[in-house]
Each structure stands twice: as structure tokens, then as C-alpha cells.
Design an enzyme around this catalytic site. Structure first.
Site, PDB file in Angstrom:
ATOM      1  N   ARG A  66      -0.551 -10.712   5.638  1.00 51.15           N
ATOM      2  CA  ARG A  66      -1.766 -10.023   6.107  1.00 51.15           C
ATOM      3  C   ARG A  66      -2.784  -9.898   4.983  1.00 51.15           C
ATOM      4  NH1 ARG A  66       0.520  -4.604   7.686  1.00 51.15           N
ATOM      5  NH2 ARG A  66      -1.660  -4.012   7.866  1.00 51.15           N
ATOM      6  N   LYS A 113       9.012   1.635   7.982  1.00 54.56           N
ATOM      7  CA  LYS A 113       9.670   2.028   6.726  1.00 54.56           C
ATOM      8  C   LYS A 113      10.146   3.480   6.787  1.00 54.56           C
ATOM      9  CE  LYS A 113       6.046   0.232   4.737  1.00 54.56           C
ATOM     10  NZ  LYS A 113       4.967  -0.285   3.922  1.00 54.56           N
ATOM     11  N   SER A 129       3.707  -0.933  10.248  1.00 53.32           N
ATOM     12  CA  SER A 129       4.168  -1.170   8.881  1.00 53.32           C
ATOM     13  C   SER A 129       4.646   0.155   8.254  1.00 53.32           C
ATOM     14  CB  SER A 129       3.014  -1.772   8.070  1.00 53.32           C
ATOM     15  OG  SER A 129       3.226  -1.655   6.703  1.00 53.32           O
ATOM     16  N   ASP A 176       8.535  -6.198   6.933  1.00 55.07           N
ATOM     17  CA  ASP A 176       7.222  -5.666   6.558  1.00 55.07           C
ATOM     18  C   ASP A 176       6.732  -6.286   5.261  1.00 55.07           C
ATOM     19  OD1 ASP A 176       4.962  -3.801   6.789  1.00 55.07           O
ATOM     20  OD2 ASP A 176       5.797  -3.021   4.928  1.00 55.07           O
ATOM     21  N   HIS A 198       4.287  11.210   4.516  1.00 54.06           N
ATOM     22  CA  HIS A 198       3.680   9.964   4.046  1.00 54.06           C
ATOM     23  C   HIS A 198       2.180  10.182   3.970  1.00 54.06           C
ATOM     24  CE1 HIS A 198       2.925   5.709   3.450  1.00 54.06           C
ATOM     25  NE2 HIS A 198       1.908   5.868   4.271  1.00 54.06           N
TER      26      HIS A 198
HETATM   27  N1  URA Z   1       0.367   0.860   3.855  1.00 53.13           N
HETATM   28  C1  URA Z   1       1.451   0.251   4.426  1.00 53.13           C
HETATM   29  O1  URA Z   1       2.593   0.590   4.134  1.00 53.13           O
HETATM   30  N2  URA Z   1       1.199  -0.707   5.320  1.00 53.13           N
HETATM   31  C2  URA Z   1      -0.022  -1.095   5.691  1.00 53.13           C
HETATM   32  O2  URA Z   1      -0.149  -1.973   6.514  1.00 53.13           O
HETATM   33  C3  URA Z   1      -1.126  -0.468   5.071  1.00 53.13           C
HETATM   34  C4  URA Z   1      -0.895   0.515   4.160  1.00 53.13           C
END
Ligand code: URA
Length: 447
Positions: free
Chosen positions: A193, A212, A208, A186, A107
Site C-alpha cells: 500500500r 493486529k 490493518s 498486514d 491504540h
Molecule cells: N497504522 C497501521 O497500523 N495501519 C495503517 O494502515 C495505517 C496506520
């Protein structure tokens, strides 16, 4: 009359192990006030909040208040684990143990010209791993991996679980949309947010991202945390804290996680913009491409192979050309034609060097904003993007240029977008009489 004497037979009551019923009452005001005053939240309070908010049972104003309290007071390790677990539990978790290859994924926190996932996924699959890259679309001036892939004619991002598993079995790599069932909490929390100024919280970002990735089912994970002017988190100390927090969440969830802090104060490679970046990625797979893109691809592939326990040499595999057919199979499996021409811009304008000298700085941020203004990125989630729009850099840091030499090409469909893009692109280059050393791409490794 006297009542007959009743003898109560002795009954053998079997011993039943009745669990103690202990479902504590949770009250949202207590949760908010607790976090506001710096108290660590209990696991059941976090589970109750994430579940309730995802189901729509807790109103936005109360959730917003709690998020702001978390933003200000943070989450400790136990809270962070509970928060991440609750986000994972809000949806489905893929079971990749059915695959006969080790799983590993990467990621990136995103950067200008960051197309590394495109050559990396097929390369690591060619090394023997299964790479389940479930991604999102881009927002702001980072193009998302799906946006880049969608510039390939016919390619489709949305797949069902069976299709994902079949492709991982048959091809070994997939880049696809993280569906609605992957950590749905999320999606709701991120939107809130974004609206209330709490995106930049390290525990909220870390949970977050990691919810995932853990829900996606990968056994091991390599994080590319970008640092610099073109990064989501420009400051090195904060980027390091984010990396450490994510590595900790991964370890506690049993997902072996390694993070690299990498430089993002100058664009990666020469291409910035969706279709342009696909073309550059394909040239890397074909044995060419810019050195920085090749180096970072191989470095991340090495980390992924090591995490997955594979004794492979990704540099040699890339040089052998073995990753290119994996890419072609990956694209075809999702309806794309890897041989079809990519979208081309209606107009290409060149920007020339205003003076001679060494390029001492090529700032990622104005290049990213310039490409975004050409249509390569979106301001709102629903905005369309222009696949062919973007920039191709001809001069990078450490290069010598003569006055009037081409610095970059601007690819666009709508000439009306040019002045707003040029305003930023013209600020990106700094020239000097002496060359400055170009710092290494990898700043630090956190495991
Ligand atoms: N990318 C994400 O997946 N979540 C965040 O909170 C910020 C960047």
C-alpha cells in the site's frame, strides 16, 4: 452352461454424513474485476486472496490492482469482517484468557509528542488490569512507542510469547514489539500500500490496525484517533469515519471497543523526541508533567478501566504514586534500567520569541517535521533514529511571551541538521494581541 445364480447379500450401508464438498474456484482476475466494478467480495474470495498473497502465491501487480479497487470502491461490513479475520488468521492469536486480570489496551493513530502509552500502561495495570501493548516502530514524523522505549539503556522490545505472558502475569503491563507472527498479512499488504498510494483508505487502515489489536488477544480496546494538522488523518469527518469503522470491527469480533477523537493540531506536552518524551512520561508517573499529558492519560485510563469492568479511579491512583513502581518493574523485566541516565544531546540551541504577544497557535506539524529533521523520526523503515534528538517547548498555546523569551530548545547531535529543522520550527508559532480560548483535548467519543 448356465451361470450359477448369485445371491447378493443385503448389506446394511451405514448412513454417512458426507459434507457437501464446496470449494469454489477463485480466480484473481474475477476478484479484481468484481471489486473494480463495485461488487461485494465473498468471504472465501477474501480468505483466498489474503492467504495467497501472504504466502507469495499472488503477484504484487495483481494484489496492487485489487488494493486500488478497494481504495476506490471500499469494503462493506461483511467484507471488512472477512478481510480483518483473514489477516488475523494469517498468523497467531494470543490467548490471554489464562491471565487472572481483565485485559485492556489502547491504540493511538499517532501524533506529535504522543507519549501517552508510557504512563498509561503502568497506570492501568496499577488499577488492576493487564495491558498487553504490542506496538510498532514509527515512520515519518511520529515517533513510535518502541522507539521511545528503546532510548532507555538496556531495554529490549522483542519478546517471545511465553515472556509476554509471564510479564503480564507478574507485572500486569507490557510494551513490546508485535512479533512477525502477529497478522503477517498486514506487514506485506502495508508495504505494498505504501508503494502504490493506497495507505489512506479507511477500510484498509481500519482492518490493518484492528487485525493486529485483535490478534494480540486483548478483550477490550480504547482507540485514540487523532484529528488535526499533526495527525495521520487531519480531517475530522474522515477521522470520525475511521473511528466508527474500527469500533464496528471490534464489536463484530467480540472486542469491546471505544474510540475518542482527540485534538492533534498542537503538540502534546512539552517534549517531542524519543528520550525527551520518556523523561516527560516518567515525570507524569511521579506526579508532575504537563497538564494536557496528565489529563489525556487519566481520561484514556478511565475508559480502559470502564471497558475492563474495573471500578478504579485512575486519577487517584496516579496521584498516589502507585503507577511509578509498575513502570520500573515493566522496564526492568525487559532488561532496561529505569534509574540510568537517558541519552543526552551533544548540543542544545534555544529559539527565542521574535515579538511579544499571546501564543494563539502552536502548530503540531512544523514541530513534528522539525524534530524529525533533527533525527527523532525516520523516513524509511530501516533508518536509525537519534534517541536524544528533539524539541522541548517552553511556550504553548494560551501563554504570554515577551520578545526574546525562550520559545523552545532544540536538542541535536549533528549541527548540520540545524538549518533544515529551524526552517520548520520557526513557522510553528503564531502570536496575537489577545489570547484565544484553548479548545478541549477530547473532541468526541464513539462507542
Ligand atoms: N497504522 C497501521 O497500523 N495501519 C495503517 O494502515 C495505517 C496506520
Amino acid at each position: 452352461m448356465t451361470a450359477p445364480e448369485v445371491t447378493v447379500p443385503e448389506v446394511n450401508v451405514p448412513e454417512v454424513n458426507v459434507p457437501e464438498v464446496n470449494v469454489p474456484e477463485v480466480n484473481m482476475i474475477d476478484v479484481i474485476v468484481g471489486k473494480r466494478d463495485g461488487r461485494a467480495l465473498r468471504t472465501h474470495e477474501i480468505e483466498w486472496f489474503i492467504d495467497g498473497y501472504t504466502r507469495g502465491a499472488i503477484p504484487d501487480e495483481q494484489a496492487a490492482s485489487l488494493l486500488m479497487a478497494v481504495f476506490l470502491n471500499g469494503l462493506d461490513d461483511a467484507e471488512l469482517t472477512a478481510w480483518t479475520d483473514a489477516m488475523i488468521t494469517s498468523g497467531d492469536r494470543l490467548d490471554l484468557s489464562v491471565l487472572d486480570r481483565p485485559t485492556t489496551d489502547k491504540h493511538s493513530t499517532g501524533g506529535v509528542g504522543d507519549k501517552i502509552s508510557l504512563p498509561l500502561c503502568p497506570l492501568v495495570a496499577a488499577c488492576g488490569a493487564a495491558v498487553p501493548q504490542l506496538s510498532g516502530r514509527g515512520l515519518g514524523y511520529f515517533g513510535g512507542t518502541l522507539d521511545k522505549m528503546e532510548s532507555i539503556p538496556g531495554w529490549r522490545a522483542n519478546l517471545g510469547t511465553t515472556e509476554i505472558l509471564d510479564q503480564l502475569r507478574e507485572v500486569g503491563a507490557i510494551i513490546a514489539a508485535a512479533g512477525d507472527r502477529l497478522a503477517p498479512a498486514d506487514r506485506r499488504l502495508y508495504a505494498l500500500r505504501d508503494a502504490i498510494g493506497t495507505v489512506e483508505s479507511i477500510p484498509l487502515i481500519a482492518s490493518s490496525i484492528m487485525s493486529k489489536k485483535i490478534a494480540e488477544g486483548t478483550a477490550t480496546l480504547v482507540l485514540d484517533v487523532k484529528v488535526g494538522s499533526g495527525a495521520f488523518m487531519p480531517d475530522r469527518d474522515r477521522a470520525r469515519r475511521l473511528a466508527e469503522t474500527m469500533v464496528g470491527i471490534g464489536a463484530r469480533a467480540g472486542v469491546r471497543t471505544v474510540a475518542l477523537l482527540t485534538r492533534m493540531d498542537t503538540p502534546l506536552g512539552a517534549a517531542v523526541g524519543n528520550a525527551l518524551e520518556v523523561a516527560e512520561a516518567v515525570s507524569v508517573l511521579g506526579g508532575g508533567g504537563p497538564t494536557d499529558v496528565v489529563d489525556l492519560t487519566v481520561t484514556l485510563a478511565r475508559e480502559m478501566c470502564a471497558a475492563a469492568g474495573l471500578d478504579a479511579d485512575p486519577g487517584a491512583v496516579l496521584a498516589s504514586g502507585a503507577a511509578l513502581p509498575v513502570w520500573e518493574r515493566m522496564v526492568r523485566a525487559q532488561g532496561g534500567d529505569p534509574t540510568a541516565p537517558l541519552p543526552r544531546a551533544a548540543l542544545i540551541e534555544t529559539m527565542y520569541a521574535p515579538q511579544r504577544g499571546w501564543v494563539t497557535r502552536l502548530d503540531a506539524r512544523p514541530i513534528g517535521i522539525g524534530a524529525w529533521r533533527l533525527g527523532a523520526g525516520r523516513a524509511h523503515r530501516q533508518d536509525p533514529i537519534v534517541p536524544a534528538a528533539g524539541v522541548v517547548l517552553h511556550a504553548k498555546e494560551g501563554d504570554w511571551v515577551e520578545q526574546g523569551q525562550p520559545l523552545l530548545d532544540i536538542h541535536l547531535d549533528d549541527p548540520a541538521r540545524l538549518p533544515a529543522a529551524r526552517e520548520f520550527l520557526e513557522r510553528a508559532y503564531t502570536f496575537g494581541p489577545e489570547p484565544l480560548p484553548v479548545p478541549p483535548l477530547v473532541i468526541e467519543r464513539i462507542a
